[in-house]
Write an enzyme that holds these catalytic residues in place. Structure first.
Site, PDB file in Angstrom:
ATOM      1  N   THR A   1      -5.347   3.800 -11.958  1.00  0.00           N
ATOM      2  CA  THR A   1      -6.764   3.811 -12.313  1.00  0.00           C
ATOM      3  C   THR A   1      -7.129   4.998 -13.213  1.00  0.00           C
ATOM      4  OG1 THR A   1      -7.204   5.032 -10.293  1.00  0.00           O
ATOM      5  CG2 THR A   1      -7.493   2.653 -10.205  1.00  0.00           C
TER       6      THR A   1
ATOM      7  N   THR B   1      -7.711  -5.452  -8.610  1.00  0.00           N
ATOM      8  CA  THR B   1      -9.104  -5.656  -8.219  1.00  0.00           C
ATOM      9  C   THR B   1      -9.460  -7.132  -8.007  1.00  0.00           C
ATOM     10  OG1 THR B   1      -9.586  -3.658  -9.461  1.00  0.00           O
ATOM     11  CG2 THR B   1     -11.461  -5.034  -8.878  1.00  0.00           C
TER      12      THR B   1
ATOM     13  N   CYS C   1      -2.204   8.867  -8.265  1.00  0.00           N
ATOM     14  CA  CYS C   1      -3.411   8.595  -7.490  1.00  0.00           C
ATOM     15  C   CYS C   1      -4.453   9.667  -7.750  1.00  0.00           C
ATOM     16  CB  CYS C   1      -3.122   8.528  -5.999  1.00  0.00           C
ATOM     17  SG  CYS C   1      -4.653   8.262  -5.075  1.00  0.00           S
TER      18      CYS C   1
ATOM     19  N   LYS D   1       0.833  -1.209   0.000  1.00  0.00           N
ATOM     20  CA  LYS D   1       0.000   0.000   0.000  1.00  0.00           C
ATOM     21  C   LYS D   1       0.868   1.260   0.000  1.00  0.00           C
ATOM     22  CE  LYS D   1      -4.238   1.884   1.015  1.00  0.00           C
ATOM     23  NZ  LYS D   1      -4.358   2.648  -0.227  1.00  0.00           N
TER      24      LYS D   1
END
Lengths: 256, 308
Positions: free
Chosen positions: B198, B271, B136, B51
Site C-alpha cells: 500500500t 481490497t 508494511c 496474513k
C-alpha cells in the site's frame, strides 16, 4: 450467510434524515436472527468502495419482507437514499453473531437504544415478546425531529424517551432512566452509552450490547472493526471482531 | 495439444511453483482463508497469500483502522496475527485440505526474526513459498527493510540461507527508486517479487479536523493506486529477471490483463475481496472468457506485452 440481490419495495424518510427501507426476499427468521446485520453495497461503481453495515429492524410474519432503517450521513447512505422502488440491492446477509434470545416467559426485558442503534431493538423486542418477555424500552434521540418508531415500540410495552435537547421526553440520556429492575437488558447505540451502562449494571446481570463499528469486509477477514476484550475475563486474548464474534457481546466482555 | 480459443490455459509458473490460474488473494485481505471458505472452495484459487505472520502474537493497532477514500481505502491494521506457533498449528493446518499454493507472508522486527520465521515456515509441508513483507506502513519498523536497498539485500540473502521454499519479496511503493529495490532483492537471491504494497496515506475528519485513523497514517489500497502499481511493474519487470506477482486495486479481469501486460506473471486481489467475497472466483471466470474472446490460449503469452 450469502449474497442476496434484493428488490426495494419502499424507501422513505420517516424522521429527519432517517430512512425506512423495505426489501423483498426470503428471510427465514431462524437465520435472520435479531442482532445479525446486513452489509449493503450502496454504489454500482467504485465510489464509495466499501459496503455499509446495517441492522435488521424487522422481518414480516410471512418472512418475505425485511425492514432496514438508516441515517443519511455519508456518501454511501446518500446514494442509498436515492434508490427507488423496484431497484435492486446487493446485500451480504445475515452476518455476525445474534442476540441471545433465550429468555423465560414473564421475564422483565429492558431494551436500551440510542439514535440509529434503536432499529435492531425493534425486531429483537418483537421476538422476545413472542417468547413471553415483558418489554420496556428506553429510546434516546438527539431531538424530537430525529425520533422514530416510538409507536411501534409502544406496541411492545412501556416506553421511556430521552432527547439531548429535551424536545421530547426526558432531557438528557436514556441511561439516566435505567434502573436494575430487569432480568435481561439488550442495548444498541453509541459507545459512550455502553460505557455508562457498564458503570450502572453489575457484572452478574444479563446484559448484551450490539456494537456499531466502522467496518471493511463485514465477514471477519480485514480486521478493521476490532473491539477490545475485557482483560479481566480474557487475559492475553487478541481483539474481537465486531463483524464476527460480534456485533453482539455481553456488556462486560468489552473494554472501552 | 490445445486448440486456440477453445481450451484456455490459465496456469502460470512462478519460480517453479505451478499455479492453476494466476489469481490469488493478497496477503492481509483474506485472513488465513477461513472466512472465505464459508463462501467458496478455496481449491479454485491459483494460490493464497495468507496474513502476515510474525514470531510473536501481535494485537495490531487501535481503531479506527480504516478510512474510505475516493476509489480506495486506507487501512492501519498493524499486522495483527496469532504468531507463528498458532499459524502453523491451526491456520496452515486448516489450509491443508485445499489444493492451492500457499504463500506465507512474513514480518519481523529484525533479520533474526525474519530468518527464524522463514526457517520454520519453510518446513511446513503445504507451504509453497515465502513472501517477505518489508513494506508494511502500519508498524514502526514495517518499511525499514523495504526502503533501504543494502538492508534489503542483506535480509534476503540471510533468509535465503535457511529457506527451503522460493522466497518472494513484497516491495514498498513508498520509495524514490523502485527498480533499485527490486535489484537489491534480486541480488540477495530472491526468487520473485510481489508488488506493490500500500501507499502511505491519510484522511482528516471533517467534524473533528483530526486524522481519521487512530495511528494517523495508513496504507492506501484499491483502484486508486492501480496506475502506480502498473508503472512500477512496467519499470521493474524490464530490469530484473524475477517473476512478479502484481497487485494494487485489481477489481476485474481487465485490470488483471493490464498487470500482465505491464510484466506481472500472476496477480493478487486485495481490497476487492472486502467488497465482494466472491471477487477472486468471478475474476478467474471473467479472465477465461476474456482470453477466449481474444483468441489467446495461454496467458503467459501476454506477460510484458506492453513493452515486447
Amino acid at each position: 450467510m450469502k449474497k442476496n440481490i434484493l428488490e426495494i419495495q419502499s424507501n422513505k424518510e420517516i424522521a429527519h434524515e432517517i430512512f425506512e427501507l423495505k426489501l423483498k426476499g426470503e428471510f427465514k427468521k431462524e437465520e435472520f436472527i435479531p442482532g445479525k446485520f446486513l452489509h449493503i453495497k450502496c454504489s454500482d461503481n467504485i465510489h464509495p468502495l466499501l459496503r455499509r453495515p446495517m441492522s435488521i429492524c424487522d422481518i414480516s410474519d410471512d418472512e418475505k419482507q425485511m425492514t432496514v432503517l438508516y441515517r443519511v450521513e455519508g456518501s454511501g447512505t446518500k446514494l442509498l437514499q436515492k434508490k427507488s422502488i423496484g431497484d435492486f440491492l446487493d446485500v451480504l446477509a445475515p452476518l455476525g453473531t445474534a442476540y441471545d434470545l433465550d429468555i423465560r416467559a414473564g421475564e422483565k426485558i429492558f431494551l436500551v437504544g440510542g439514535g440509529i442503534g434503536v432499529p435492531p431493538l425493534y425486531y429483537l423486542g418483537k421476538e422476545l415478546k413472542k417468547r413471553g418477555g415483558i418489554i420496556k424500552s428506553f429510546l434516546g434521540f438527539s431531538n424530537r425531529a430525529d425520533s422514530f418508531y416510538i409507536n411501534e415500540f409502544k406496541d411492545l410495552g412501556e416506553v421511556e424517551i430521552a432527547t439531548v435537547d429535551g424536545s421530547l421526553g426526558h432531557k438528557g440520556f436514556v441511561t439516566d432512566k435505567i434502573n436494575l429492575d430487569f432480568d435481561a437488558l439488550y442495548s444498541c447505540g453509541p459507545t459512550p452509552m455502553f460505557k455508562t451502562l457498564q458503570t450502572l449494571i453489575p457484572e452478574d446481570k444479563r446484559a448484551y450490547i450490539a456494537m456499531e463499528e466502522r467496518m471493511g469486509c463485514g465477514i471477519g477477514a480485514c480486521l478493521a472493526c476490532v473491539c477490545k476484550p475485557n482483560s479481566k475475563y480474557f487475559p492475553n486474548k487478541g481483539y474481537f471482531r465486531a463483524c464476527k464474534e460480534g456485533p453482539v457481546f455481553k456488556l462486560h466482555d468489552l473494554e472501552f | 495439444m490445445q486448440t486456440k480459443g477453445t481450451n484456455i490455459d490459465l496456469s502460470v509458473d512462478l519460480a517453479g511453483i505451478k499455479l492453476k490460474n494466476p489469481i490469488m488473494p493478497a496477503s492481509g485481505c483474506f485472513g488465513f482463508g477461513r472466512e472465505f471458505a464459508e463462501f467458496y472452495d478455496l481449491s479454485k484459487l491459483g494460490g493464497i497469500a495468507v496474513k502476515a505472520t510474525s514470531l510473536e502474537q501481535r494485537a495490531g493497532n487501535w481503531t479506527p483502522r480504516v478510512a474510505e477514500t475516493y476509489a480506495g481505502m486506507i487501512n492501519s491494521i498493524g499486522l495483527q496475527n496469532p504468531g507463528i506457533d498458532k499459524v502453523i498449528s491451526e491456520e496452515l493446518k486448516f489450509l491443508e485440505k485445499y489444493d492451492t499454493e500457499i504463500f506465507v507472508n512474513i514480518v519481523g522486527h529484525s533479520i533474526e526474526d525474519y530468518v527464524e520465521v522463514s526457517e520454520r515456515i519453510s518446513k511446513v509441508k503445504n507451504v509453497s513459498a515465502l513472501e517477505l513483507n518489508v513494506s508494511c506502513p502500519n508498524v514502526k519498523d514495517g518499511t525499514h527493510f523495504g526502503t533501504d536497498a543494502k538492508l534489503l539485500e542483506a535480509l534476503v540473502s540471510e533468509v535465503k540461507k535457511v529457506a527451503t521454499k522460493p522466497v518472494f519479496v513484497k516491495l514498498s511503493p513508498n520509495v524514490t527508486d523502485i527498480v533499485s529495490m527490486a535489484k537489491a532483492a534480486q541480488k540477495g537471491g530472491a526468487d520473485g517479487l510481489s508488488m506493490i504494497n500500500t501507499l502511505l496515506g491519510m484522511r482528516i475528519d471533517m467534524k473533528t479536523r483530526k486524522p481519521v485513523i487512530a495511528r494517523k497514517i495508513g496504507g492506501l489500497s484499491g483502484p486508486a493506486i492501480k496506475p502506480v502499481a502498473i508503472r512500477m511493474i512496467y519499470d521493474v519487470s524490464q530490469e530484473v529477471k524475477l517473476p512478479i506477482i502484481g497487485m494494487g486495486g485489481i477489481m476485474n479481469a481487465d485490470d488483471v490483463l493490464e498487470f500482465i501486460y505491464a510484466g506481472a506473471s500472476a496477480v493478487a486481489i486485495g481490497t476487492a475481496n472486502f467488497i465482494e467475497p466472491f471477487a477472486c472466483l468471478e475474476i478467474i471466470d471473467e479472465l477465461e472468457l476474456k482470453l477466449k474472446e481474444m483468441n489467446v490460449s495461454n496467458i503467459t503469452e501476454l506477460v510484458g506485452a506492453a513493452y515486447k
